[in-house]
Design a protein around this motif. Structure first.
Motif, PDB file in Angstrom:
ATOM      1  N   THR A 136       0.880  -0.883   0.053  1.00 53.36           N
ATOM      2  CA  THR A 136       0.036  -0.188   0.018  1.00 53.36           C
ATOM      3  C   THR A 136       0.890   1.296   0.013  1.00 53.36           C
ATOM      4  OG1 THR A 136      -1.922  -1.094   1.037  1.00 53.36           O
ATOM      5  CG2 THR A 136      -1.784   1.250   1.152  1.00 53.36           C
ATOM      6  N   ASP A 199      -0.245  -3.157   3.624  1.00 59.37           N
ATOM      7  CA  ASP A 199      -1.720  -3.156   4.070  1.00 59.37           C
ATOM      8  C   ASP A 199      -2.176  -3.452   5.440  1.00 59.37           C
ATOM      9  OD1 ASP A 199      -1.692  -5.869   3.825  1.00 59.37           O
ATOM     10  OD2 ASP A 199      -3.399  -6.152   2.415  1.00 59.37           O
ATOM     11  N   ALA A 202      -1.251   0.005   6.992  1.00 59.73           N
ATOM     12  CA  ALA A 202      -2.211   1.147   6.431  1.00 59.73           C
ATOM     13  C   ALA A 202      -3.653   0.778   6.934  1.00 59.73           C
ATOM     14  CB  ALA A 202      -2.320   1.026   4.876  1.00 59.73           C
ATOM     15  N   ARG A 217      -4.301   7.132  -0.511  1.00 58.19           N
ATOM     16  CA  ARG A 217      -3.925   5.613  -0.304  1.00 58.19           C
ATOM     17  C   ARG A 217      -4.125   4.838  -1.722  1.00 58.19           C
ATOM     18  NH1 ARG A 217      -5.872   1.203   4.198  1.00 58.19           N
ATOM     19  NH2 ARG A 217      -5.653  -0.538   2.781  1.00 58.19           N
ATOM     20  N   ASP A 219      -3.692   0.723  -3.315  1.00 61.79           N
ATOM     21  CA  ASP A 219      -3.479  -0.374  -2.813  1.00 61.79           C
ATOM     22  C   ASP A 219      -3.007  -1.377  -3.999  1.00 61.79           C
ATOM     23  OD1 ASP A 219      -4.250  -0.647  -0.102  1.00 61.79           O
ATOM     24  OD2 ASP A 219      -5.861   0.158  -0.879  1.00 61.79           O
TER      25      ASP A 219
END
Length: 253
Positions: A136, A199, A202, A217, A219
């Motif tokens: 991420t 992740d 995150a 953000r 991913d």
């Protein structure tokens, strides 16, 4: 003869209660039952069914990615293994994802074991990173990036530590006194910077709830484990053993 409805419920309750047997706990105990290949005989049919899959899996896991001249151990505040893994993420983000990544961060507790001296195989990377966490990219204001780094500096007792790529930091009394980017950028608490993380982090794993206020953000559907495998495979193409050392990216005064 018909009973009045008002008497029917108490009568039924009395009959049901009278028919019940009372139980109470008089003792408790436990015993350990070990279930493994020694305690249970193998199922020959299942073994035949799984044999081709086991063979293929064994070939994959035994692939040698690179040779290491030294054992690689995770350690605080810095180690060659810490740095290698953080640099692997940084390089992948910049070269394979084509993203303007300023720095990378890896969760110390997520590194589950060390890497051996000698051949480093795919199976070793699975042991280091058994989780399917993905990459991420967070865009953070400089003030939040500092808060993010200091969070991991100040939680050493909880199996945390600061593992970074792309920056050199100086720490005094669990506070950052300087942040220097290796790409030439100057740290400014009011400017935005990009940091590549897992992740898990995150998603505020480990208590990083403040990351919900990230500026942006992104991913990516690639596991961090595959990033490490790709990185060590590239290192192995030189045909020479690696002999990494620390570079002083984390200085504690």
């Amino acid at each position: 003869m018909r009973f009045p409805k008002i008497l029917l419920i108490p009568v039924l309750t009395l009959l049901i209660t009278a028919c019940q047997t009372g139980y109470h706990l008089t003792n408790q105990g436990y015993s350990r039952v070990q279930v493994d290949s020694l305690a249970a005989s193998a199922d020959s049919g299942m073994a035949r069914f799984l044999q081709p899959y086991n063979q293929q899996l064994g070939q994959t896991m035994n692939e040698v990615l690179v040779e290491s001249a030294v054992p690689l151990n995770k350690a605080r505040p810095e180690s060659a293994l810490n740095n290698l893994l953080a640099d692997a993420m940084l390089q992948y983000g910049q070269q394979k994802l084509g993203q303007p990544v300023d720095c990378s961060h890896l969760n110390y507790g997520g590194i589950r074991t060390n890497l051996p001296q000698g051949p480093i195989r795919i199976g070793n990377i699975y042991e280091v990173m058994p989780f399917d966490n993905q990459l991420t990219l967070l865009t953070l204001k400089g003030s939040m990036l500092r808060e993010f780094f200091e969070y991991f500096i100040g939680n050493q007792a909880e199996e945390n530590a600061l593992i970074v790529g792309g920056v050199r930091v100086t720490i005094k009394n669990n506070l950052l006194t300087s942040i220097e980017f290796t790409n030439g950028k100057t740290f400014d608490p009011n400017q935005n910077y990009t940091v590549l993380v897992s992740d898990y982090i995150a998603n505020r794993g480990g208590g990083t709830a403040f990351l919900k206020d990230a500026v942006r953000r992104q991913d990516f559907p690639v596991t961090i484990r595959d990033v490490f495998i790709d990185y060590f495979r590239q290192l192995g193409k030189s045909g020479k053993p690696i002999n990494p050392t620390t570079d002083g990216r984390i200085t504690i005064q």
